[in-house]
Design a protein around this motif. Sequence first.
Motif, short mmCIF file in Angstrom:
data_model
loop_
_atom_site.label_atom_id
_atom_site.label_comp_id
_atom_site.label_asym_id
_atom_site.label_seq_id
_atom_site.Cartn_x
_atom_site.Cartn_y
_atom_site.Cartn_z
N MET A 1 22.79 19.68 29.19
CA MET A 1 23.09 18.62 30.16
C MET A 1 23.81 19.19 31.38
SD MET A 1 24.84 14.94 29.40
CE MET A 1 23.46 14.26 28.50
N LEU A 4 23.03 18.91 35.43
CA LEU A 4 22.58 17.59 35.85
C LEU A 4 23.64 16.84 36.65
CD1 LEU A 4 20.65 16.28 32.70
CD2 LEU A 4 19.73 17.26 34.80
N LEU A 14 25.78 12.85 40.26
CA LEU A 14 24.56 13.41 39.67
C LEU A 14 23.92 14.37 40.66
CD1 LEU A 14 23.13 10.08 38.20
CD2 LEU A 14 24.38 11.87 37.00
N ARG A 24 11.62 11.99 49.67
CA ARG A 24 11.87 11.36 48.37
C ARG A 24 13.19 11.88 47.77
NH1 ARG A 24 10.06 11.97 42.41
NH2 ARG A 24 10.41 9.84 41.73
N PHE A 27 15.90 12.15 40.74
CA PHE A 27 16.76 12.65 39.66
C PHE A 27 15.96 12.52 38.38
CE2 PHE A 27 19.61 12.21 36.13
CZ PHE A 27 20.52 13.23 36.35
N PRO A 28 15.97 13.48 37.45
CA PRO A 28 16.74 14.73 37.47
C PRO A 28 16.11 15.77 38.41
CG PRO A 28 15.32 14.67 35.55
CD PRO A 28 15.18 13.34 36.21
N PRO A 29 16.89 16.83 38.74
CA PRO A 29 16.36 17.88 39.61
C PRO A 29 15.34 18.75 38.86
CG PRO A 29 18.53 18.49 38.80
CD PRO A 29 18.27 17.09 38.31
N ASN A 30 14.43 19.36 39.62
CA ASN A 30 13.49 20.28 38.98
C ASN A 30 13.34 21.54 39.83
OD1 ASN A 30 10.69 20.63 40.32
ND2 ASN A 30 11.18 18.47 40.65
N PRO A 31 13.00 22.66 39.21
CA PRO A 31 12.90 23.94 39.95
C PRO A 31 11.49 24.24 40.41
CG PRO A 31 12.83 24.37 37.60
CD PRO A 31 12.90 22.86 37.75
N TYR A 32 10.60 23.24 40.46
CA TYR A 32 9.17 23.53 40.69
C TYR A 32 8.61 22.99 42.00
CZ TYR A 32 9.59 24.42 35.68
OH TYR A 32 9.98 24.89 34.45
N GLU A 35 7.41 15.83 43.19
CA GLU A 35 6.42 15.04 42.45
C GLU A 35 5.63 14.12 43.36
OE1 GLU A 35 8.16 12.75 39.30
OE2 GLU A 35 6.22 12.13 38.48
N LYS A 36 6.21 13.75 44.49
CA LYS A 36 5.51 12.81 45.37
C LYS A 36 4.52 13.51 46.30
CE LYS A 36 5.95 8.65 47.98
NZ LYS A 36 6.79 7.50 48.29
N VAL A 85 16.49 4.75 40.14
CA VAL A 85 16.77 4.06 38.89
C VAL A 85 16.64 5.10 37.78
CG1 VAL A 85 16.09 2.22 37.30
CG2 VAL A 85 15.90 1.88 39.79
N ARG A 87 17.90 6.51 33.59
CA ARG A 87 18.31 6.08 32.26
C ARG A 87 19.46 6.97 31.81
NH1 ARG A 87 12.55 4.51 29.53
NH2 ARG A 87 12.46 2.45 30.49
N LEU A 122 27.55 13.88 29.80
CA LEU A 122 27.71 12.80 30.77
C LEU A 122 27.27 11.47 30.17
CD1 LEU A 122 28.50 12.70 33.89
CD2 LEU A 122 26.11 12.07 34.20
N VAL B 129 12.82 20.63 32.57
CA VAL B 129 13.34 19.55 33.40
C VAL B 129 14.01 18.50 32.50
CG1 VAL B 129 12.84 17.89 35.26
CG2 VAL B 129 11.44 19.95 35.01
N PRO B 130 15.20 18.82 31.97
CA PRO B 130 15.89 17.85 31.12
C PRO B 130 16.41 16.68 31.94
CG PRO B 130 17.32 19.70 31.57
CD PRO B 130 15.99 20.04 32.18
N VAL B 133 18.91 11.55 29.03
CA VAL B 133 18.67 10.88 27.75
C VAL B 133 17.82 11.70 26.79
CG1 VAL B 133 19.10 8.50 28.43
CG2 VAL B 133 16.87 9.50 28.89
N VAL B 245 3.80 8.55 41.52
CA VAL B 245 5.19 8.14 41.76
C VAL B 245 5.18 6.69 42.21
CG1 VAL B 245 7.24 8.51 43.19
CG2 VAL B 245 5.93 10.48 42.34
N GLY B 249 12.39 1.93 39.51
CA GLY B 249 12.55 0.83 38.56
C GLY B 249 11.25 0.28 38.02
#
Lengths: 130, 383
Positions: A1, A4, A14, A24, A27-32, A35-36, A85, A87, A122, B129-130, B133, B245, B249
């Motif tokens: 964790m 993050l 965060l 865009r 979250f979470p961050p990525n090293p690649y 996505e959009k 948003v 989780r 967290l 990519v953790p 949760v 994407v 929400g």
Amino acid sequence: MAGLFLEGEPNPALRGQECEGCGRVAFPPNPYGCEKCGAPAAMLVDRPLAGRGRIVAFVTTTHANRRDLSVPYTVASIALDDGPVIRAIMTDSTGESLAAGDAVETVLVERAADEGSTDRVLRFQKREAA
Amino acid sequence: MRRPLRDYRPVHVVGIGLHRFQPLSETTYVELGLTAIREAMADAGIAFSAIDSAYCGTALLGMAPSRAMLRHLGASGLPITQVENASASGSTAVRQAVLEVASGMADVSLAIGLDKPAPIRLAHEAAGVPDLVNAYASPFTHFALLADDYMRRYGVTAEQVARVAEKNFRNASKNPHAHRQKGYSLAEILSGPNISGPLTRLQCCPIGEGAAAVIVASDDAIARLGLSRARSVRVLSSTSRSERVYDPGADPDTELTRETLAMSCAEAGVSPGDLDVVEFHDGFSIEELLYVEALGVCPPGQAAGQLARGDFDIGGRVAINPSGGLLAMGHPIGPTGVGQICEIARQLRGEAGPRQHPGARLGLAHMVGIGSVCVVHILSAAD
């Protein structure tokens, strides 16, 4: 964790990312890459997201499908004040003190890890009225 | 230029077969698969030697399961491909068989869905990519959160959501291939044990073992092999998409389902309101309500009310999950999507016996796979 969130009292932020290509915030961050829009990782810049938001939905899980999860635990969908948003796991494992719409904040919690050591994870908790 | 299925030569489902979906047993996967395939060949009235290619949808069996099974039908040398696409593995196997016949590279193709319960290893857990949760957001927790959100948004009760399972158990009580054939009452469904949020155990699909087989063929093959045209079912569209994407929400599975259903209906040239029978991916009770609304046959927030008045029953406005769906027919992973095609074909032939939806002419099958991916097929009865 680790990785993050940013250590900071009292409510860690965060570690989000903002894409310099399309704007865009994620979250979470990525090293690649984004996505959009597909921009490479070099175009994803750190964008701290304040550890505050509101509960959209929450549920308490009483059945574990893995041995390493202890029940009950409560997971919430949280609309961060900064947009995304996400989780997260709530400190209130039974969810009894929670309601949709509650203002919540991040908190670091000590947790037992392997061989008697602890680590810090967290969680989100209900924010007390000022 | 990209062209939909209907621009290629017609493809028909000519044979269907199933091994019952059931709890893990000593039965080998070979026995499960051969039972379904032999039933499908007998149903179509063709020999194994007439099949040009085979696609086996499986997620849990391991590497190279198919020839060790198919050789017992007479090793014909046909090309064999394993298809892994999570819960949509079977649907994707069907799609590959359909595309191969549509293109003209095969005249007759076999799609098999096959699995036995085994530990699931998800590749994305090793993607680096953790999130906050991880394993805590198991599928039942994920869908319980969607249920909580839906109930809150539309003032729907946990009992209304549970009625999805009540209907699907009623349907499956007339289905000899179903995993759960006991027609559980609403009280039994609600009595627990609780799993997550409003979801009780009987609102979560059982993952067992089983097999399903579908044989698809061209017009040429139907004529050449003397197959029954009256019992053939036309595949109008075969549509597959993956998650994009969406707005913060929004539930990705619902949004992905919404756009894949719309695309499949457009490609088939049908209106959602014209569908008679639909098999949805109801891994959890709440999903059926979300997807009925995503299909556009019911306004947002009204699926629970329309379900309660019988709109989605066999004999209602549109029969949803007449097989019993994943909740009751079961979800052995690989077989599930192929089993849906078997049910739709049976309904469109008018051969579904005690669970026949009267006058069924147009049907749709929908699966979502974790990731997420979505596969939709639309089928129509013979003219």
